[in-house]
Design an enzyme around this catalytic site. Structure first.
Site, mmCIF file in Angstrom:
data_model
loop_
_atom_site.group_PDB
_atom_site.id
_atom_site.type_symbol
_atom_site.label_atom_id
_atom_site.label_comp_id
_atom_site.label_asym_id
_atom_site.label_seq_id
_atom_site.Cartn_x
_atom_site.Cartn_y
_atom_site.Cartn_z
ATOM 1 N N PRO A 1 0.824 -1.207 0.000
ATOM 2 C CA PRO A 1 0.000 0.000 0.000
ATOM 3 C C PRO A 1 0.861 1.262 0.000
ATOM 4 O O PRO A 1 1.889 1.330 0.666
ATOM 5 C CB PRO A 1 -0.791 -0.131 1.306
ATOM 6 C CG PRO A 1 -0.824 -1.592 1.594
ATOM 7 C CD PRO A 1 0.489 -2.123 1.104
ATOM 8 N N GLU A 2 0.428 2.244 -0.771
ATOM 9 C CA GLU A 2 1.131 3.516 -0.842
ATOM 10 C C GLU A 2 0.277 4.589 -0.178
ATOM 11 O O GLU A 2 -0.689 4.278 0.511
ATOM 12 C CB GLU A 2 1.463 3.840 -2.297
ATOM 13 C CG GLU A 2 2.332 2.761 -2.945
ATOM 14 C CD GLU A 2 2.677 3.026 -4.402
ATOM 15 O OE1 GLU A 2 2.715 4.209 -4.811
ATOM 16 O OE2 GLU A 2 2.894 2.053 -5.145
ATOM 17 N N HIS B 1 -6.177 -14.857 9.290
ATOM 18 C CA HIS B 1 -4.843 -14.358 9.603
ATOM 19 C C HIS B 1 -4.886 -13.223 10.627
ATOM 20 O O HIS B 1 -4.065 -12.308 10.578
ATOM 21 C CB HIS B 1 -4.155 -13.893 8.320
ATOM 22 C CG HIS B 1 -4.058 -14.973 7.275
ATOM 23 N ND1 HIS B 1 -3.211 -16.054 7.414
ATOM 24 C CD2 HIS B 1 -4.721 -15.150 6.104
ATOM 25 C CE1 HIS B 1 -3.340 -16.836 6.359
ATOM 26 N NE2 HIS B 1 -4.245 -16.327 5.555
ATOM 27 N N ARG C 1 0.844 -12.239 5.322
ATOM 28 C CA ARG C 1 2.280 -12.497 5.109
ATOM 29 C C ARG C 1 3.157 -12.070 6.281
ATOM 30 O O ARG C 1 4.363 -12.308 6.274
ATOM 31 C CB ARG C 1 2.732 -11.788 3.829
ATOM 32 C CG ARG C 1 1.987 -12.293 2.586
ATOM 33 C CD ARG C 1 2.317 -11.482 1.359
ATOM 34 N NE ARG C 1 1.564 -11.928 0.199
ATOM 35 C CZ ARG C 1 1.500 -11.287 -0.964
ATOM 36 N NH1 ARG C 1 2.167 -10.150 -1.129
ATOM 37 N NH2 ARG C 1 0.793 -11.764 -1.975
#
Length: 295
Positions: free
Chosen positions: A2-3, A103, A123
């Site tokens: 994400p930016e 998760h 992740r």
């Protein structure tokens, strides 16, 4: 990853849903999610329990929430909850009745018994920590990110100083755009988009830019991120979502990134993809010509 627009969407959601609420309980379900906490999960929980969350802040890709009444007697404020989403991190505001995500890594329950805050990260490249804030900083900026430059959407961003610093650097223009000490929040996607709009090749030496070109590049970076923010950011898969679990839609409006062999929307030439610093750069070979000199 994400930016700026994607992280800003999350920040706004946190500002709406968690500001002013007091943390009643903290559960760390995976130690890697708090690996940036030097003393570990127990310390993270102790520092956060009993605090009241302030208004979420952001610098570039980092999020933080100032804390008051920090969870140890000597703290008494001056601490912030900092988060980085990494590749797949999600901060979700969920009703307690909603089943746990596969998760789920960290859960915050609040004293008002309402919606809880969940940190989900497939992740586990992202993470949370409670960090000391800069002395006297009303925004509660964590010390660890004080060196990061302001971003183009920050009203205190200095356009003229950026243009001068950009032209003074001995590097190439895309490398400079990704330098978080020069300008924060710009990642691979929006760098390619700003360069396409500016008709600049990613390998153009920064020293060859004129001041008007540098300012135009900044303006395009600001414009493209503002446009992305308006539609919730860019989502290519289910890993980036806002606090309500919704995806962004700016991927439909990208002009360069991810459009290999599709026609340039300006001249019709097929967009090319080139390997660049273990990533990819997308550009139009006609509109963004390869520079004759290298930095």
């Amino acid at each position: 990853m994400p930016e700026l627009p994607e992280v800003e969407v999350v920040r706004r959601g946190l500002a709406s849903w968690v500001a002013g609420r007091t943390v009643a309980d903290v559960q760390v379900l995976h130690p890697r999610a708090v690996r940036r906490q030097p003393a570990g999960a127990a310390d993270f929980t102790a520092r956060l329990t009993g605090t009241t969350l302030g208004t979420a802040q952001r610098r570039g890709k980092y999020l933080w929430v100032p804390l008051t009444g920090a969870g140890r007697p000597e703290a008494g404020g001056g601490f912030s909850l900092i988060g980085h989403l990494g590749m797949s991190g999600q901060l979700l505001v969920q009703d307690p009745s909603v089943p746990d995500e596969t998760h789920l890594r960290v859960r915050l329950r609040f004293a008002d018994g309402g919606r809880e805050l969940r940190f989900v990260d497939q992740r586990t490249f992202g993470g949370l920590a409670v960090e000391e804030a800069e002395d006297g900083d009303p925004e509660g900026t964590p010390v660890s990110i004080a060196h990061i430059a302001r971003d183009p959407l920050d009203p205190r961003f200095d356009d003229a100083a950026f243009a001068a610093a950009l032209r003074a650097k001995r590097t190439t223009v895309k490398r400079a755009l990704l330098d978080q000490t020069l300008i924060s929040g710009v990642g691979n996607i929006y760098a390619d988009e700003a360069l396409w709009r500016s008709k600049l090749h990613y390998d153009r030496p920064t020293a060859t830019l004129t001041r008007p070109q540098a300012l135009l590049l900044l303006a395009h970076a600001r414009d493209v991120m503002t446009a992305a923010l308006a539609v919730g950011g860019t989502s290519f898969d289910s890993l980036y979502v806002n606090v309500n679990g919704e995806s962004g839609y700016f991927s439909r409006d990208l002009d360069a990134y991810g459009r290999e062999q599709e026609p340039c929307r300006r001249c019709g030439t097929p967009i090319r993809r080139a390997a660049w610093m273990n990533r990819s750069s997308y550009f139009c070979p006609r509109c963004q010509r390869v520079p004759r000199t290298r930095g």
